[in-house]
Design an enzyme around this catalytic site. Structure first.
Site, PDB file in Angstrom:
ATOM      1  N   LYS A  13       0.831  -1.211   0.000  1.00 50.79           N
ATOM      2  CA  LYS A  13       0.000   0.000   0.000  1.00 50.79           C
ATOM      3  C   LYS A  13       0.863   1.258   0.000  1.00 50.79           C
ATOM      4  CE  LYS A  13      -2.201  -0.817   3.889  1.00 50.79           C
ATOM      5  NZ  LYS A  13      -1.617  -2.070   4.374  1.00 50.79           N
ATOM      6  N   ARG A  88      -9.658   1.232   8.231  1.00 44.16           N
ATOM      7  CA  ARG A  88      -9.279  -0.123   8.619  1.00 44.16           C
ATOM      8  C   ARG A  88     -10.394  -0.862   9.334  1.00 44.16           C
ATOM      9  NH1 ARG A  88      -3.396   0.866   8.697  1.00 44.16           N
ATOM     10  NH2 ARG A  88      -2.274  -1.007   9.290  1.00 44.16           N
ATOM     11  N   ARG A 122      11.699  -5.665   6.272  1.00 42.09           N
ATOM     12  CA  ARG A 122      11.415  -4.318   5.791  1.00 42.09           C
ATOM     13  C   ARG A 122      12.188  -3.240   6.559  1.00 42.09           C
ATOM     14  NH1 ARG A 122       5.317  -1.979   5.340  1.00 42.09           N
ATOM     15  NH2 ARG A 122       5.385  -1.921   7.606  1.00 42.09           N
ATOM     16  N   ARG A 153      11.047  -0.878  11.877  1.00 42.63           N
ATOM     17  CA  ARG A 153       9.933  -0.538  12.764  1.00 42.63           C
ATOM     18  C   ARG A 153       9.740  -1.606  13.824  1.00 42.63           C
ATOM     19  NH1 ARG A 153       5.044   0.802   8.855  1.00 42.63           N
ATOM     20  NH2 ARG A 153       4.009  -0.359  10.500  1.00 42.63           N
ATOM     21  N   ARG A 164      -0.525  -8.384  13.606  1.00 41.19           N
ATOM     22  CA  ARG A 164      -1.094  -7.401  12.677  1.00 41.19           C
ATOM     23  C   ARG A 164      -1.888  -8.092  11.575  1.00 41.19           C
ATOM     24  NH1 ARG A 164       4.164  -4.678  11.127  1.00 41.19           N
ATOM     25  NH2 ARG A 164       3.009  -3.452   9.614  1.00 41.19           N
TER      26      ARG A 164
HETATM   27  P1  ADP Z   1       0.972  -1.454   8.021  1.00 38.34           P
HETATM   28  O1  ADP Z   1      -0.041  -1.189   6.951  1.00 38.34           O
HETATM   29  O2  ADP Z   1       2.271  -1.877   7.470  1.00 38.34           O
HETATM   30  O3  ADP Z   1       0.469  -2.313   9.130  1.00 38.34           O
HETATM   31  P2  ADP Z   1       0.736   1.279   9.051  1.00 38.34           P
HETATM   32  O4  ADP Z   1       1.885   2.189   9.052  1.00 38.34           O
HETATM   33  O5  ADP Z   1      -0.408   1.560   8.148  1.00 38.34           O
HETATM   34  O6  ADP Z   1       1.360  -0.141   8.787  1.00 38.34           O
HETATM   35  O7  ADP Z   1       0.140   1.178  10.551  1.00 38.34           O
HETATM   36  C1  ADP Z   1       0.944   0.933  11.678  1.00 38.34           C
HETATM   37  C2  ADP Z   1       0.068   0.872  12.924  1.00 38.34           C
HETATM   38  O8  ADP Z   1      -0.602   2.129  13.118  1.00 38.34           O
HETATM   39  C3  ADP Z   1      -1.052  -0.157  12.875  1.00 38.34           C
HETATM   40  O9  ADP Z   1      -0.633  -1.440  13.269  1.00 38.34           O
HETATM   41  C4  ADP Z   1      -2.063   0.451  13.862  1.00 38.34           C
HETATM   42  O10 ADP Z   1      -1.672   0.231  15.209  1.00 38.34           O
HETATM   43  C5  ADP Z   1      -1.934   1.934  13.594  1.00 38.34           C
HETATM   44  N1  ADP Z   1      -2.874   2.408  12.552  1.00 38.34           N
HETATM   45  C6  ADP Z   1      -2.545   2.935  11.329  1.00 38.34           C
HETATM   46  N2  ADP Z   1      -3.659   3.271  10.642  1.00 38.34           N
HETATM   47  C7  ADP Z   1      -4.714   2.947  11.440  1.00 38.34           C
HETATM   48  C8  ADP Z   1      -6.128   3.023  11.283  1.00 38.34           C
HETATM   49  N3  ADP Z   1      -6.685   3.507  10.170  1.00 38.34           N
HETATM   50  N4  ADP Z   1      -6.904   2.578  12.312  1.00 38.34           N
HETATM   51  C9  ADP Z   1      -6.362   2.099  13.438  1.00 38.34           C
HETATM   52  N5  ADP Z   1      -5.046   1.979  13.646  1.00 38.34           N
HETATM   53  C10 ADP Z   1      -4.212   2.402  12.665  1.00 38.34           C
END
Ligand code: ADP
Ligand code: ZN
Length: 208
Positions: A13, A88, A122, A153, A164
């Site tokens: 993404k 999400r 990553r 990370r 996750r």
């Molecule tokens: P990835 O898609 O690789 O899991 P992100 O950078 O999008 O990583 O998200 C990292 C963390 O941030 C998630 O595991 C969650 O804890 C939080 N997060 C990000 N976007 C959202 C969202 N839209 N709703 C709830 N938590 C979120």
């Protein structure tokens, strides 16, 4: 054009959203990046969010929705934007529909196995948000694009990756049906190489 990139963590993404946003000259809005910035700056929001993020759990909907609503009021969003990692949950999608219209949702498809391999290797650039796989880096701490510092990370550690993924299946996957029902979903294979997958994104959007 208002777009959403949907898919499990590590499906690509971020990679595709950054590139497409650049080509279309509209902002990429990554709720993950926004949250990490709050954590770095130790804001109240960051302090609340970090315990969820470190565990690989979702940050509560009301926190995310408030943050996104504010972001969309910035002038750079006037001509469109690309969401990466938002919404999400169905609650987030419902809230979003009350304050904006979405033109298309790109559903990036990748198997759990591919994702685990990608995420555990990553590295993310703290300056430009670019993501790289360790196997393709000459220097594991320097961004090959901008010279910024690459980080591993905390939530890319294997145990957290597994959680996750589970959270994705339990809470986010329902959005596939949600957007398919609205006629907005575009399925794109995300399991191949970056170029091949990105070409699929462009084709799905009829941009190539
Ligand atoms: P990835 O898609 O690789 O899991 P992100 O950078 O999008 O990583 O998200 C990292 C963390 O941030 C998630 O595991 C969650 O804890 C939080 N997060 C990000 N976007 C959202 C969202 N839209 N709703 C709830 N938590 C979120
Ligand atoms: Zn960089």
């Amino acid at each position: 054009m208002n777009l959403i990139f949907l898919g499990p963590p590590g499906a690509g993404k971020g990679t595709h959203a950054v590139r497409l946003a650049h080509e279309l000259n509209i902002p990429q809005i990554s709720t993950g990046d926004m949250l990490r910035q709050h954590v770095r700056e130790k804001t109240a929001l960051g302090q609340e969010a970090s315990r969820f993020m470190d565990a690989g759990e979702l940050v509560p909907d009301d926190v995310i929705i408030g943050m996104v609503r504010q972001r969309l009021q910035q002038p750079d969003c006037a001509n469109g934007y690309i969401f990466d990692g938002f919404p999400r949950t169905v609650a987030q999608a419902e809230a979003l529909s009350s304050f904006t219209d979405i033109d298309a949702v790109i559903n990036l498809i990748a198997d759990d196995e591919v994702i685990i391999r990608r995420l555990s290797g990553r590295r993310v650039c703290s300056a430009c948000s670019g993501t790289f796989h360790i196997s393709r880096l000459e220097n594991p701490t320097v961004c090959p694009d901008c010279g910024g510092t690459l980080i591993h990370r905390a939530d890319d550690a294997e145990e957290t990756v597994l959680n996750r993924l589970e959270v994705y299946h339990r809470q986010t996957e329902a959005l596939i049906a949600y957007y398919r029902n609205k006629g907005l979903l575009l399925d794109v294979q995300g399991g191949g190489g970056v170029e091949e997958n990105y070409a699929g994104v462009k084709r799905a959007l009829k941009l190539a």
